[in-house]
Design a protein around this motif. Structure first.
Motif, mmCIF file in Angstrom:
data_model
loop_
_atom_site.group_PDB
_atom_site.id
_atom_site.type_symbol
_atom_site.label_atom_id
_atom_site.label_comp_id
_atom_site.label_asym_id
_atom_site.label_seq_id
_atom_site.Cartn_x
_atom_site.Cartn_y
_atom_site.Cartn_z
ATOM 1 N N ASP A 79 0.849 -1.187 0.000
ATOM 2 C CA ASP A 79 0.000 0.000 0.000
ATOM 3 C C ASP A 79 0.887 1.241 0.000
ATOM 4 O O ASP A 79 1.835 1.345 0.761
ATOM 5 N N GLY A 80 0.582 2.177 -0.856
ATOM 6 C CA GLY A 80 1.351 3.412 -0.923
ATOM 7 C C GLY A 80 2.605 3.287 -1.764
ATOM 8 O O GLY A 80 3.391 4.225 -1.856
ATOM 9 N N ASP A 81 2.821 2.140 -2.377
ATOM 10 C CA ASP A 81 3.999 1.934 -3.222
ATOM 11 C C ASP A 81 3.828 2.729 -4.508
ATOM 12 O O ASP A 81 2.814 2.605 -5.203
ATOM 13 N N ASP A 82 4.795 3.556 -4.818
ATOM 14 C CA ASP A 82 4.702 4.392 -6.012
ATOM 15 C C ASP A 82 6.043 4.374 -6.744
ATOM 16 O O ASP A 82 6.843 5.305 -6.618
ATOM 17 N N PRO A 83 6.324 3.308 -7.512
ATOM 18 C CA PRO A 83 7.608 3.234 -8.205
ATOM 19 C C PRO A 83 7.686 4.255 -9.342
ATOM 20 O O PRO A 83 6.683 4.588 -9.972
#
Length: 83
Positions: free
Chosen positions: A34-38
């Motif tokens: 959750d909240g991973d923004d590559p």
């Protein structure tokens, strides 16, 4: 006695490596958090520049500075002692 120590060191190294491989799960890297923004991926040229060219240039700069700023006066090779 030397073989026993070498075998013990080898077993310890192999065991440590095996435990590190088992404990790190690369399959979990596929699961998004959750909240991973590559960000965007790197191109081939950016990757080569960052991981190959930059370390080589950095090494060359440091080696050059060491050679230029070296103040030792002993520059002649040592004479070999006659037997």
């Amino acid at each position: 006695m030397d073989k026993k120590n070498a075998l013990r060191a080898g077993a310890l190294a192999a065991g440590t490596t095996l435990m590190m491989l088992l404990m790190s799960s690369p399959a979990l890297a596929l699961t998004r958090d959750d909240g991973d923004d590559p960000g965007q991926g790197l191109s081939v040229m950016e990757t080569l520049g960052q991981f190959v060219l930059a370390p080589i240039v950095l090494f060359a700069v440091i080696a050059g500075l060491v050679m230029v700023l070296d103040r030792s006066s002993d520059r002649q090779p040592k004479a070999k002692a006659k037997a």
